[in-house]
Design an enzyme around this catalytic site. Sequence first.
Site, PDB file in Angstrom:
ATOM      1  N   LYS A  63     -12.149  -1.149   7.178  1.00 43.50           N
ATOM      2  CA  LYS A  63     -11.460  -2.043   8.101  1.00 43.50           C
ATOM      3  C   LYS A  63     -11.892  -1.827   9.554  1.00 43.50           C
ATOM      4  O   LYS A  63     -12.123  -2.784  10.251  1.00 43.50           O
ATOM      5  CB  LYS A  63      -9.946  -1.902   7.975  1.00 43.50           C
ATOM      6  CG  LYS A  63      -9.395  -2.718   6.806  1.00 43.50           C
ATOM      7  CD  LYS A  63      -8.877  -1.904   5.700  1.00 43.50           C
ATOM      8  CE  LYS A  63      -8.458  -2.736   4.501  1.00 43.50           C
ATOM      9  NZ  LYS A  63      -7.715  -1.936   3.546  1.00 43.50           N
ATOM     10  N   TRP A  89       0.850  -1.201   0.000  1.00 39.51           N
ATOM     11  CA  TRP A  89       0.000   0.000   0.000  1.00 39.51           C
ATOM     12  C   TRP A  89       0.882   1.246   0.000  1.00 39.51           C
ATOM     13  O   TRP A  89       0.616   2.202  -0.733  1.00 39.51           O
ATOM     14  CB  TRP A  89      -0.961   0.006   1.183  1.00 39.51           C
ATOM     15  CG  TRP A  89      -1.988  -1.080   1.136  1.00 39.51           C
ATOM     16  CD1 TRP A  89      -2.206  -2.065   2.057  1.00 39.51           C
ATOM     17  CD2 TRP A  89      -2.973  -1.308   0.096  1.00 39.51           C
ATOM     18  NE1 TRP A  89      -3.236  -2.881   1.662  1.00 39.51           N
ATOM     19  CE2 TRP A  89      -3.718  -2.438   0.466  1.00 39.51           C
ATOM     20  CE3 TRP A  89      -3.262  -0.661  -1.115  1.00 39.51           C
ATOM     21  CZ2 TRP A  89      -4.756  -2.947  -0.332  1.00 39.51           C
ATOM     22  CZ3 TRP A  89      -4.304  -1.160  -1.902  1.00 39.51           C
ATOM     23  CH2 TRP A  89      -5.029  -2.293  -1.497  1.00 39.51           C
ATOM     24  N   ASP A 115      -1.527   7.089   6.161  1.00 39.40           N
ATOM     25  CA  ASP A 115      -2.600   6.195   5.734  1.00 39.40           C
ATOM     26  C   ASP A 115      -2.917   5.336   6.958  1.00 39.40           C
ATOM     27  O   ASP A 115      -2.114   4.496   7.363  1.00 39.40           O
ATOM     28  CB  ASP A 115      -2.104   5.328   4.562  1.00 39.40           C
ATOM     29  CG  ASP A 115      -3.112   4.255   4.141  1.00 39.40           C
ATOM     30  OD1 ASP A 115      -4.169   4.124   4.797  1.00 39.40           O
ATOM     31  OD2 ASP A 115      -2.833   3.542   3.156  1.00 39.40           O
TER      32      ASP A 115
HETATM   33  C1  LIG Z   1      -7.090  -1.627   2.380  1.00 37.33           C
HETATM   34  C2  LIG Z   1      -6.022  -0.621   2.391  1.00 37.33           C
HETATM   35  C3  LIG Z   1      -5.880   0.321   1.364  1.00 37.33           C
HETATM   36  C4  LIG Z   1      -6.761   0.328   0.135  1.00 37.33           C
HETATM   37  O1  LIG Z   1      -7.986   0.883   0.435  1.00 37.33           O
HETATM   38  P1  LIG Z   1      -9.095   1.063  -0.686  1.00 37.33           P
HETATM   39  O2  LIG Z   1     -10.172   1.765   0.085  1.00 37.33           O
HETATM   40  O3  LIG Z   1      -9.481  -0.297  -1.148  1.00 37.33           O
HETATM   41  O4  LIG Z   1      -8.536   1.893  -1.774  1.00 37.33           O
HETATM   42  C5  LIG Z   1      -4.886   1.259   1.480  1.00 37.33           C
HETATM   43  N1  LIG Z   1      -4.056   1.287   2.542  1.00 37.33           N
HETATM   44  C6  LIG Z   1      -4.151   0.387   3.539  1.00 37.33           C
HETATM   45  C7  LIG Z   1      -3.213   0.455   4.686  1.00 37.33           C
HETATM   46  C8  LIG Z   1      -5.141  -0.591   3.498  1.00 37.33           C
HETATM   47  O5  LIG Z   1      -5.242  -1.489   4.483  1.00 37.33           O
END
Ligand SMILES: *Cc1c(COP(=O)(O)O)cnc(C)c1O
Length: 358
Positions: free
Chosen positions: A188, A97, A164
């Site tokens: 999540k 990511w 993030d």
């Molecule tokens: C799941 C995830 C993403 C991607 O998220 P989307 O909403 O599917 O674009 C990005 N960064 C992390 C740390 C994630 O766990």
Amino acid sequence: MHNFNAGPCVLPREAVESAIEAIRDFDGTGIGILEISHRTPGWERIMKETRELWRELLNIPENYEILFLGGGASTQFFTVPANLLEKKAAYLQTGVWAKKAAKEAKFYGEVEIVASSEDKTYSYIPKNYVIPTDADYFHITTNNTIYGTEIRYDMDCPINLVADMSSDIMSRPVDVSKYALIYGGAQKNVGPAGVTFVIIRRDLLGKINRPLQTMVNYATHASEEERNISMFNTPPVFPIFVMHETLKWVKKLGGVEAMNKLNVEKATLLYDEIDRNSMFVGTAAKEDRSIMNVCFVMAEQYKDKEADFMAFAKERGMVGIKGHRSVGGFRASIYNACPIESVQALVKCMQDFEAANK
Ligand SMILES: *Cc1c(COP(=O)(O)O)cnc(C)c1O
């Protein structure tokens, strides 16, 4: 069923129940939430309350805006540099990511990868790196969902810190004032797929020297008129509603401090079993272990038992424990809404498997 999916994933039962009710009848209007206008007063109230819940639970200072957008965290990978990258940005590459985020930043300027743990399949968080003070911001991924590593503290950063926090937001208290911007997909820890949260320090709005498309510009979504309701365009109404209900549940349980306590308890239970059980090994460096995603594989001499354990666990109601293809083995995602009973059931399952196979 014991749901260990990595995302979308388990939600609080209460949030699911009230979502079902709201589909039938939203706010006593006689009309379902999927069928209302986003300009009805009842909905504007939910938007306002959701924002207030964020502010209260994470203790978000007044000089930060909270936006609810579409497009997922992946859309923020380019929206962040579009709004903040003037010349150069620094990225800590702790997983795919993080790597994907850095890739998108390259469209807007120079990107310096300050450190990377790709050499060891991202099984640790790099230490002792130097953050370049001439960069516009430093980007980190606090929890590496695929590899089960986590930066569980709010670092001091000499430049704007961007995080993030898709997979560990609301799992622990965070000192928001240490960050310039925090973003993530809701799916999540704070809701279903379809809504993305952005917490941004107000002085960063409208600062960049490049022309931006209206929707890409954070200032559009945080303008004075939008401040209370953040609805420049149609928001993801239903996902925001479920997020509202999820945050109400977090608050009822005692907020992020209580979540942290429970999450540490769950993670400790599972890691202790991984370390005790001779058939399994954890893949993440111990000091960097995530309390959200627990990754483990079969010990070397039991490698051929992997499919057996998967079937054994499935029979006992374990769902979503297959590890990401880049790590292999198993991954149990034990987010806020994953009950401790599920973790206990998984531990028992590992113990029973050992007893039956060793
Ligand atoms: C799941 C995830 C993403 C991607 O998220 P989307 O909403 O599917 O674009 C990005 N960064 C992390 C740390 C994630 O766990």
